[in-house]
Scaffold this active site. Structure first.
Site, PDB file in Angstrom:
ATOM      1  N   ARG A 297     -11.030  -0.470   2.440  1.00  0.00           N
ATOM      2  CA  ARG A 297     -12.493  -0.549   2.551  1.00  0.00           C
ATOM      3  C   ARG A 297     -13.140  -0.625   1.167  1.00  0.00           C
ATOM      4  O   ARG A 297     -14.257  -1.114   1.039  1.00  0.00           O
ATOM      5  CB  ARG A 297     -13.022   0.633   3.358  1.00  0.00           C
ATOM      6  CG  ARG A 297     -12.881   1.986   2.708  1.00  0.00           C
ATOM      7  CD  ARG A 297     -13.019   3.118   3.693  1.00  0.00           C
ATOM      8  NE  ARG A 297     -11.894   3.143   4.631  1.00  0.00           N
ATOM      9  CZ  ARG A 297     -11.789   4.012   5.628  1.00  0.00           C
ATOM     10  NH1 ARG A 297     -12.733   4.924   5.824  1.00  0.00           N
ATOM     11  NH2 ARG A 297     -10.750   3.990   6.432  1.00  0.00           N
TER      12      ARG A 297
ATOM     13  N   ASP B 241       0.835  -1.202   0.000  1.00  0.00           N
ATOM     14  CA  ASP B 241       0.000   0.000   0.000  1.00  0.00           C
ATOM     15  C   ASP B 241       0.868   1.250   0.000  1.00  0.00           C
ATOM     16  O   ASP B 241       1.398   1.651   1.039  1.00  0.00           O
ATOM     17  CB  ASP B 241      -0.923  -0.008   1.218  1.00  0.00           C
ATOM     18  CG  ASP B 241      -1.828   1.211   1.259  1.00  0.00           C
ATOM     19  OD1 ASP B 241      -1.991   1.856   0.206  1.00  0.00           O
ATOM     20  OD2 ASP B 241      -2.363   1.515   2.335  1.00  0.00           O
TER      21      ASP B 241
ATOM     22  N   LYS C 272       1.530   7.893   0.959  1.00  0.00           N
ATOM     23  CA  LYS C 272       1.997   7.868   2.343  1.00  0.00           C
ATOM     24  C   LYS C 272       3.376   8.509   2.445  1.00  0.00           C
ATOM     25  O   LYS C 272       4.117   8.619   1.455  1.00  0.00           O
ATOM     26  CB  LYS C 272       2.088   6.418   2.840  1.00  0.00           C
ATOM     27  CG  LYS C 272       0.768   5.696   2.967  1.00  0.00           C
ATOM     28  CD  LYS C 272       1.010   4.257   3.404  1.00  0.00           C
ATOM     29  CE  LYS C 272      -0.291   3.469   3.527  1.00  0.00           C
ATOM     30  NZ  LYS C 272      -1.111   3.903   4.674  1.00  0.00           N
TER      31      LYS C 272
END
Length: 475
Positions: A325, A244, A251
């Site tokens: 999600r 990720d 990030k």
């Protein structure tokens, strides 16, 4: 992997393990001629090696009144810390003072403590010359203990191994190849939707995450069917983001390498499937792993995009780092719409919010069923893979309502992040009456004895297995 237990007292041993509580030691120490004052008192994690009549005798302390999971933890630590000193030979383990569940915890802990990354069967316990002698056990009980210990080890080690692998060793072809292997070995029914098929099926939320990747999508369904014709069915969904980056909402670079751990929900599900198949649990399991990475590219999904999920609901993307999600939304709704399950559970390393709330002490969980809550908490407390319940109040839903879609994928408020995520996922369960969401971001990956940095803890496998065993017995 071979677990070798025997109840034959006729085999002479030159090695002995004795696990003792502080209370037991007060009685047992009279059987030794050695003066142990200041050397050993059976406190937790205390170990003393004694050479007595040619026998290497390991005394291992369990502390005062240990719970079963603490016995397992002590055995794990001993097995790992003394892996260079334990010899590959028949070994007597003193179990006179323990009941069967405690003995199970001891044996399981000894073998779980053999894990190192990358896992190879180099520990003395896996040598053909090694066996554990447990007297007063019937052959049938020993066989069941062997099967259960091996099942948990096979499952948990697979969970840990895949979570620990570097990103370039667990790309889509790697993990898909492994799932092919276990499907063949355990006779799982396997279905895989690539990017084209996922588009045909309508997995829009999952595909939005995958569209920025150079890797093919692999929305994977694995089905374990028990030999018991009357077995009930449990649905499991595991977040399987192989790496990720955060996508366009990228990030920061600090500790970014640990984002190889963002498939912790999936590895827990994979490990559980393996363990259930090894034990031949009388329960059916339908598992969905939406496999992709979350990459930065000129085709990546972008904040302000609106995508349509499998169940037809639309999602406004405010943050591409809330990708888990998105993939779980399609996993949950696809499973709910296409399979009949008595229970539905999803697991995910989902939010920093859960880490900030609970650290590495427990996972955050949400459920719409009091019965399922009680069962999960019982298994969590028993295995020390703890959970803490948080609310799914409808008041949270207004925080992710969108002006241009049904929902936003995050709230604009800097509070309740893991609750918002749970409430968001509830919209894709198709009103399943027994659903639970486990946010395991703080507990799947962390400080471990076998690595200098962070590594996989194996969280989830023993929790789910204990729950599934109880569920199968009750049904």
């Amino acid at each position: 992997m071979t677990i070798n237990l025997t109840n034959s007292p006729s085999i002479l041993t030159n090695q002995k393990f004795t696990f003792l509580t502080e209370e037991q030691w007060q009685t047992e120490k009279a059987n030794f001629s050695h003066n142990f004052d200041g050397l050993f008192s059976a406190k937790k994690d205390e170990t003393f090696i004694l050479l007595q009549d040619g026998i290497v005798h390991f005394l291992i302390g369990l502390g005062a009144d240990p719970k079963n999971f603490e016995i397992q933890e002590a055995a794990e630590k001993f097995s790992y810390d003394f892996r260079k000193k334990i010899k590959a030979e028949s070994t007597f383990i003193s179990i006179e003072n323990f009941n069967n569940p405690q003995i199970e915890s001891l044996v399981k802990g000894l073998y779980l403590g053999t894990y190192e990354y990358p896992f190879k069967e180099v520990h003395s316990f896996f040598n053909d010359n090694f066996s554990l002698q447990l007297t007063s056990f019937s052959n049938e009980d020993l066989k069941q203990l062997e099967i259960k210990t091996q099942a948990i080890c096979e499952g948990q080690f697979a969970c840990m191994e895949w979570l620990n692998k570097p990103q370039n060793f667990k790309r889509v072809p790697h993990i898909s190849g492994f799932l092919n292997e276990i499907s063949t070995k355990y006779n799982f029914k396997q279905t895989v939707f690539d990017r084209k098929k996922s588009e045909e099926v309508g997995l829009g939320a999952f595909l939005s995450v995958n569209q920025g990747s150079s890797q093919e999508a692999a929305f994977t369904i694995l089905e374990y069917h028990s030999e018991n014709q009357n077995a009930k069915t449990v649905g499991l969904v595991g977040k399987c983001v192989l790496f990720d980056t955060g996508g366009i909402s990228i990030k920061g670079s600090e500790n970014l390498h640990y984002m190889k751990s963002d498939m912790g929900g999936a590895t827990a599900v994979i490990g559980t499937l393996i363990a259930a198949a090894e034990m031949k649990l009388p329960v059916n399991i339908i598992a969905i792993l939406p496999i992709t990475d979350n990459a930065v590219s000129n085709t990546a999904y972008i904040p302000s995009d609106v995508v349509t999920a499998y169940n037809g609901k639309t999602i406004e993307v405010l943050n591409t780092d809330a990708e888990g999600r998105m993939t779980l939304a399609d996993g949950l709704s696809y499973l709910s719409k296409n399979y009949k399950t008595e229970v539905l559970i999803d697991l995910a390393t989902l939010t920093g919010s859960s880490v900030r709330t609970f650290g590495d002490t427990c996972g955050a969980y949400f459920s719409n069923s009091d019965e399922l809550k009680k069962a999960l908490e019982k298994s969590a407390d028993k295995t020390n893979q703890r959970l803490w319940n948080l609310p799914l109040w409808d008041i949270w839903e207004k925080d992710f309502k969108s002006d241009v879609a049904d929902f936003k994928n995050i709230s604009s408020k800097p509070v309740g992040g893991c609750i918002i995520a749970g409430k968001f996922l509830e919209q894709f369960t198709e009103e399943h009456p027994k659903w639970a969401h486990l946010d395991i971001a703080g507990v799947a990956f962390g400080s471990v004895r076998y690595m200098k940095g962070y590594g996989a803890t194996g969280y989830g496998v023993q929790l789910l297995m204990d729950y599934l065993e109880t569920f199968s017995e009750e049904n």
